[in-house]
Design a protein around this motif. Structure first.
Motif, short mmCIF file in Angstrom:
data_model
loop_
_atom_site.label_atom_id
_atom_site.label_comp_id
_atom_site.label_asym_id
_atom_site.label_seq_id
_atom_site.Cartn_x
_atom_site.Cartn_y
_atom_site.Cartn_z
N UNK A 99 43.62 16.18 25.66
CA UNK A 99 42.67 15.11 25.97
C UNK A 99 42.11 14.53 24.68
N UNK A 100 41.74 15.41 23.75
CA UNK A 100 41.15 14.93 22.49
C UNK A 100 42.14 14.05 21.74
N UNK A 101 43.38 14.55 21.62
CA UNK A 101 44.35 13.76 20.85
C UNK A 101 44.69 12.47 21.58
N UNK A 102 44.66 12.51 22.91
CA UNK A 102 44.94 11.31 23.69
C UNK A 102 43.86 10.25 23.44
N UNK A 103 42.62 10.70 23.51
CA UNK A 103 41.52 9.76 23.32
C UNK A 103 41.53 9.20 21.90
N UNK A 104 41.91 10.04 20.96
CA UNK A 104 41.98 9.59 19.57
C UNK A 104 43.07 8.52 19.44
N UNK A 105 44.18 8.78 20.09
CA UNK A 105 45.31 7.86 19.99
C UNK A 105 44.99 6.52 20.66
N UNK A 108 29.96 16.76 25.38
CA UNK A 108 29.28 17.34 26.54
C UNK A 108 30.21 18.28 27.30
N UNK A 109 31.43 17.81 27.55
CA UNK A 109 32.41 18.63 28.26
C UNK A 109 32.69 19.93 27.53
N UNK A 110 32.96 19.81 26.22
CA UNK A 110 33.36 20.98 25.47
C UNK A 110 32.25 22.00 25.40
N UNK A 111 31.04 21.55 25.13
CA UNK A 111 29.94 22.50 24.95
C UNK A 111 29.41 22.99 26.29
N UNK A 112 29.09 22.05 27.15
CA UNK A 112 28.40 22.43 28.38
C UNK A 112 29.34 23.00 29.43
N UNK A 113 30.53 22.46 29.54
CA UNK A 113 31.39 22.85 30.66
C UNK A 113 32.54 23.77 30.25
N UNK A 114 32.95 23.73 28.97
CA UNK A 114 34.01 24.65 28.53
C UNK A 114 33.45 25.83 27.75
N UNK A 115 32.24 25.69 27.27
CA UNK A 115 31.61 26.81 26.58
C UNK A 115 32.02 26.97 25.12
N UNK A 116 32.46 25.90 24.48
CA UNK A 116 32.73 25.98 23.04
C UNK A 116 31.40 26.01 22.29
N UNK A 117 31.41 26.60 21.11
CA UNK A 117 30.21 26.55 20.28
C UNK A 117 30.19 25.23 19.51
N UNK A 118 29.02 24.89 18.96
CA UNK A 118 28.91 23.66 18.18
C UNK A 118 29.93 23.64 17.05
N UNK A 119 30.09 24.82 16.40
CA UNK A 119 31.00 24.89 15.24
C UNK A 119 32.45 24.63 15.67
N UNK A 120 32.81 25.20 16.79
CA UNK A 120 34.19 25.00 17.27
C UNK A 120 34.45 23.54 17.58
N UNK A 121 33.48 22.92 18.24
CA UNK A 121 33.64 21.51 18.59
C UNK A 121 33.70 20.67 17.32
N UNK A 122 32.80 20.99 16.37
CA UNK A 122 32.75 20.24 15.11
C UNK A 122 34.10 20.30 14.42
N UNK A 142 37.09 20.96 15.75
CA UNK A 142 38.15 20.27 16.51
C UNK A 142 38.05 18.76 16.39
N UNK A 143 36.83 18.26 16.34
CA UNK A 143 36.67 16.81 16.31
C UNK A 143 36.55 16.27 14.90
N UNK A 144 36.41 17.18 13.93
CA UNK A 144 36.28 16.75 12.56
C UNK A 144 34.96 16.07 12.28
N UNK A 162 30.45 16.90 11.92
CA UNK A 162 29.53 17.99 11.55
C UNK A 162 28.88 18.58 12.80
N UNK A 163 28.37 19.79 12.63
CA UNK A 163 27.71 20.44 13.76
C UNK A 163 26.49 19.66 14.23
N UNK A 164 25.81 19.05 13.26
CA UNK A 164 24.61 18.31 13.67
C UNK A 164 25.00 17.07 14.46
N UNK A 165 26.16 16.49 14.13
CA UNK A 165 26.64 15.35 14.90
C UNK A 165 26.98 15.79 16.32
#
Lengths: 288, 181
Positions: B81-87, B135-149, B151-153, B155-158
């Motif tokens: 999904x991430x790579x699709x949206x990026x593309x 929102x999906x990754x953190x709230x519904x998949x349970x990734x941590x901020x660092x993991x999401x940061x 994967x998406x390239x 920062x955690x604060x972003x």
């Protein structure tokens, strides 16, 4: 009420069947493409092989056949059965007429005495007839063979009527079928081996000269050896040495024990880049 | 991995077509929900689903017997999904400065308890792409901020600020519905 995450985990949506149709189509399409690529490459290889064969002409055929057979020889010579290498040696050397009168004591034949003699009365007759056949065919073309380099050659007996039982005794343990193959492939390759390696016929671990202490095959400058394998058996037929490294020779020891003076059978298989698969069998004398 | 799953996976490694279909049917409903959550349109969800399953069938050799098949499928879908949206270039990279979120207090884990899940889904899909993904990754998949940061390239604060914005938008959209109920 459960958390939003749990609610979503239990929430399922059936996708449109079109999704699976597209997935299947993609997978199927790729399988077809892959198959086409594979089958066309197989066809190409076959075509190339046929072209090569045709270019080289019919003369090369026997050699190629012989090379193909060698793997079978390899398999046949490895097994525990002692009679295998010994009888093979005797067959290889058979065509050499001059040696036929030599005493049989030099030969690694004892194993035949040990194991096979008992079964001689029962089996000698049929085996003798089978064994005689390949030998006869080999004997027709002995002229250009320089098998005689090996001292052991004497071992073998010419299949005269009187001596046939001995031959059969040596071969009793072996299925009759591989015999012609062994004889044939050796016939084709005999002589060529000598061009690329030198195999000593005697060595002495107690000698003062380092070079004489180890039984080692020496390749000459023309050799282009891709793989090497050597087996050595004692008179009892036990494998006392095995090496895949041409630079690693036998120091006359087995399990750390110095082996006694005597004749030992070697089987050497060389895969040469230019000459193909070469199998060399013979004996080497260990002196202490 | 459950025994029947590992059986299915083995068959899929052999490229057994029936097993592939079985695996698809086993996971399609839950995975399609996931794909819908990440995408704005149904066509996009179907594309992600398609690409994700192809990727799964191609890489099923890499799945170890100790791994959870469900978790593996999920992570494939999320990555797809991430790579699709990026593309699709709809992934607008606007880094939101951490503005004052002090007024945002309405959201908690039970904020949408009484709201129909289809409506929540609809609201999530209306979110701007980055907020939606976070929102999906953190709230519904349970990734941590660092993991999401990672994967998406970003920062955690972003990640944090995107999440806050997403939550605020959801509340804004869904709170009235809650009141109406």
């Amino acid at each position: 009420m459960s958390s939003l995450r749990e609610r979503f985990e239990n929430h399922n949506t059936q996708p449109d069947p079109e999704v699976w149709n597209r997935i299947e189509k993609t997978m199927h399409h790729r399988t077809v493409v892959r198959r086409t690529v594979v089958s066309s490459s197989v066809a190409l290889v076959a075509l190339a092989a046929a072209a090569l064969f045709w270019l080289k002409g019919p003369d090369t055929k026997p050699v190629q056949v012989a090379q193909k057979e060698t793997p079978e020889v390899v398999v046949a010579s490895n097994p525990v059965s002692v009679e295998e290498p010994i009888s093979a040696v005797s067959e290889e050397t058979m065509p050499v007429q001059s040696h036929e009168q030599m005493p049989k004591d030099n030969s690694p034949k004892p194993s035949a005495d040990n194991n096979a003699v008992e079964s001689r009365p029962a089996q000698s007759q049929p085996v003798a007839s089978v064994a005689a056949q390949p030998v006869a065919s080999v004997a027709e073309t002995p002229a250009h063979q320089n098998v005689s380099v090996d001292p052991i050659v004497a071992t073998a007996s010419q299949p005269t009527a009187s001596e046939r039982p001995v031959v059969s005794a040596a071969t009793t343990e072996r299925p009759a079928a591989p015999a012609p193959k062994l004889a044939q492939s050796d016939e084709n390759k005999a002589g060529s081996t000598d061009l690329i390696v030198w195999i000593p016929n005697v060595f002495s671990p107690d000698d003062e000269v380092a070079e004489n202490k180890v039984f080692k095959v020496k390749p000459n400058s023309e050799a282009n050896i891709r793989s090497f394998e050597m087996y050595i058996y004692n008179r009892g037929g036990r494998q006392v040495f095995h090496s895949k490294d041409i630079n690693q020779g036998w120091d006359g020891r087995f399990n750390g024990q110095a082996q006694p003076t005597g004749a030992y059978v070697y089987i050497i298989q060389i895969n040469d880049a230019d000459k193909g698969l070469i199998t060399k069998k013979g004996t080497v004398t260990l002196i202490r | 991995m459950k025994p029947e799953e590992s059986h299915l996976v083995k068959a899929c490694r052999r490229k057994d077509r029936r097993a592939q279909k079985e695996l698809y049917e086993l996971f399609a409903p839950s995975m399609f929900t996931l794909c819908l959550r990440y995408t704005h349109t149904d066509e996009d969800a179907m594309d992600v689903m398609h690409d994700g399953f192809i990727k799964a069938f191609d890489n099923i050799d890499q799945l170890r017997s100790g791994d959870s098949l469900t978790a593996w499928m999920k992570s494939i879908m999320v990555n797809t999904a991430i790579s699709h949206l990026r593309r699709e270039k709809r992934y607008v990279d606007v880094d939101i400065a951490d503005e004052s979120l002090s007024h945002f207090t309405a959201y908690d884990d039970n904020a949408f308890d009484e709201i129909d899940i289809e409506l929540i889904m609809k609201a999530i899909r209306q979110l701007p792409t980055r907020q939606r993904v976070v929102f999906n990754m953190v709230e519904l998949e349970g990734y941590t901020y660092e993991e999401v940061a990672e994967q998406l390239g970003i920062t955690s604060s972003a990640v944090r600020s995107n999440l806050m914005r997403a939550k605020r938008l959801l509340v804004e959209q869904l709170a009235p519905l809650k009141l109406n109920n």
